[in-house]
Design a protein around this motif. Structure first.
Motif, mmCIF file in Angstrom:
data_model
loop_
_atom_site.group_PDB
_atom_site.id
_atom_site.type_symbol
_atom_site.label_atom_id
_atom_site.label_comp_id
_atom_site.label_asym_id
_atom_site.label_seq_id
_atom_site.Cartn_x
_atom_site.Cartn_y
_atom_site.Cartn_z
ATOM 1 N N ALA A 38 3.067 1.359 -13.525
ATOM 2 C CA ALA A 38 2.496 2.691 -13.690
ATOM 3 C C ALA A 38 3.277 3.648 -12.799
ATOM 4 N N LYS A 48 -0.290 7.069 -6.153
ATOM 5 C CA LYS A 48 0.125 6.289 -7.322
ATOM 6 C C LYS A 48 -0.927 6.429 -8.416
ATOM 7 N N THR A 50 -2.050 4.195 -10.304
ATOM 8 C CA THR A 50 -3.010 3.073 -10.205
ATOM 9 C C THR A 50 -4.148 3.422 -9.240
ATOM 10 N N PHE A 169 1.403 -5.940 -15.158
ATOM 11 C CA PHE A 169 0.174 -5.923 -14.357
ATOM 12 C C PHE A 169 -1.076 -6.527 -14.984
ATOM 13 N N ARG A 183 -2.349 -6.577 -6.706
ATOM 14 C CA ARG A 183 -1.503 -5.376 -6.605
ATOM 15 C C ARG A 183 -0.022 -5.747 -6.600
ATOM 16 N N GLY A 184 0.753 -4.913 -7.227
ATOM 17 C CA GLY A 184 2.189 -5.194 -7.333
ATOM 18 C C GLY A 184 2.493 -6.208 -8.433
ATOM 19 N N GLY A 185 1.486 -6.488 -9.272
ATOM 20 C CA GLY A 185 1.587 -7.593 -10.227
ATOM 21 C C GLY A 185 2.500 -7.374 -11.420
ATOM 22 N N ASP A 187 5.551 -7.236 -11.252
ATOM 23 C CA ASP A 187 6.624 -8.204 -10.968
ATOM 24 C C ASP A 187 6.326 -9.548 -11.640
#
Ligand code: ASP
Length: 439
Positions: A38, A48, A50, A169, A183-185, A187
């Motif tokens: 996002a 952000k 999110t 995500f 969070r940061g998913g 990746d």
């Protein structure tokens, strides 16, 4: 050749960033599957998308009005769409999302819409097909990731799509509700897609040119790491060096796909390659240096400890009973030290100490606090003599007192404990001896 390319929030924060992303994708025909985050922060102090979605949803759940917050989210997307002249109108999507917020579709659903909308926007901009992750990424009833079902679905669905954008995500639960990774998913999504399409490379585009040998807040302009193995990365990540979500490693590692961390703002920089193993000689003996503050050590002494059967177990049992996991355990003949996270330990220390007294009747127990641990990691250390010697002489020259030493049996790392006040000085000294003096 197929590449899966994931772009993080800062790479998609504004129209200008979207432009860079498109240029990067068009520059290489093999970049066929794109996983966006996002929109992230455009400047320091920005929010952000999110996080905007999370707070909007909290208001909705409390039955409060969230109109102005929702408008701000719409603006983030609409300004990108307008500025780039994309042939796309998200009004219907916004309406659906708003209705679902009111209908309490869940916090995860709310957060996932950041990637969903970002994916739609990017797909329209690139002229790529949009594939909703809810159709191909699955979780089990207990919330764990369903790798088998997902692998099949990703492979089948993307076989039919020459080029596609797949939002990061999130995925679906068995009852079709939406669930996100932590969070940061995004990746993790990128890694799953790369493994599902059997990609040759997983490119993870962010706002730094890969991993640096050490923290730039400690050493000015540290050198980048060109190639790092998964094992080395794990050691450094454990000590807090984060660029990539930890769960992102498993799917590609299992499939033997390398990861290349790249910088959207400096696309010509080589970035860092993360690989299973490599015959490439590291430039320096040390691949990376990372560390953390906030450790405490419990030192235990007892005469003839080494011949007392079950001594270690009885000590560790006390930590386990109190829910404290230990990080390291250097030991001598009649001494044993247990390194723990200070913040957690403090809450349970008296229970643990009295338990140890009762269980093993030590001659002495003392606690040292405010310890920092530094991991010096490098696959090159195995074949080199004198690495430890060089580290300790550098530290001695810098007047740093070493409180603890622990070398992993893999010879991949040496962990050093120093007082927190010496932490930065120690990292600098180690960097200097291995990198600046090229030893
Ligand atoms: N947008 C999500 C987050 O901020 C996921 C991601 O960016 O990877 O955590």
């Amino acid at each position: 050749m197929v590449k899966v390319v994931k772009f993080g929030g800062s790479s998609l924060a504004s129209a200008e960033q979207f432009r860079k992303v498109a240029q990067i994708i068009y520059a290489d025909d093999t970049r066929r599957y794109v996983v966006p985050s996002a929109p992230g922060k455009r400047f320091d102090g920005d929010t952000k998308v999110t996080d905007m979605l999370y707070s909007c949803y909290s208001l909705a759940v409390k039955g409060k009005s969230f109109d102005s917050e929702f408008e701000a989210i719409k603006d983030r997307y609409n300004s990108i769409i307008e500025e780039l002249n994309i042939d796309l109108n998200l009004e219907k999507e916004f309406e659906t999302i708003k209705a679902c917020f009111i209908g309490r579709a869940g916090r995860d659903y709310a957060a996932s819409r950041g990637e969903y909308l970002s994916g739609m926007t990017l797909a329209a901009y690139l002229g790529y097909e949009f594939v909703d992750s809810a159709e191909i990424i699955f979780f089990n009833e207990d919330g764990s990731f369903d790798s088998k079902r997902t692998a099949k679905a990703v492979a089948n669905r993307l076989e039919a799509a020459e080029r596609a954008v797949i939002p990061g995500f999130y995925g679906s639960m068995p009852n079709d509700t939406i669930k996100t990774f932590s969070r940061g998913g995004s990746d993790v999504t990128g890694s799953i897609v790369a493994s599902g399409v059997n990609a040759d490379l997983y490119e993870n585009w962010t706002d730094v040119s890969g991993f640096l040998i050490c923290d730039p807040r400690i050493v000015e302009n540290p050198e980048p790491i060109r190639t790092i193995t998964y094992k080395e990365l794990r050691e450094l990540a454990y000590m807090g060096a984060t660029v990539l979500h930890e769960d992102a490693i498993f799917p590609v590692r299992k499939a033997g796909i390398p990861i290349n961390i790249k910088n959207t703002n400096e696309p010509d920089d080589a970035g860092t390659f993360i690989v299973e193993s490599t015959s490439q000689k590291p430039l320096y003996t040390v691949t990376g240096i990372a560390g953390k503050k906030g450790f405490a050590v419990v030192n235990i002494e007892k005469d003839m400890m080494n011949s007392e059967l079950g001594f270690g177990r009885k000590v560790l049992e006390q930590f386990e009973k109190n829910g404290i996991s230990f990080e390291h355990m250097p030991s001598g003949i009649d001494t044993m030290s247990i390194v723990v996270h200070q913040e957690e330990f403090v809450k349970k220390e008296q229970e643990i100490l009295s338990g140890i007294h009762r269980n093993v009747h030590p001659d002495l127990i003392d606690i040292e606090t405010d310890l920092a641990l530094i991991a010096v990691v490098g696959r090159g250390m195995k074949s080199e003599r004198g690495t430890a010697g060089r580290i300790f002489s550098a530290l001695a020259h810098a007047h740093v007192n070493v409180k603890m030493i622990d070398q992993g049996s893999s010879e991949l790392n040496i962990i050093i404990g120093v007082h927190e006040r010496d932490f930065e000085k120690a990292v600098k000294a180690i960097y200097e001896i291995f990198v600046l003096q090229r030893l």
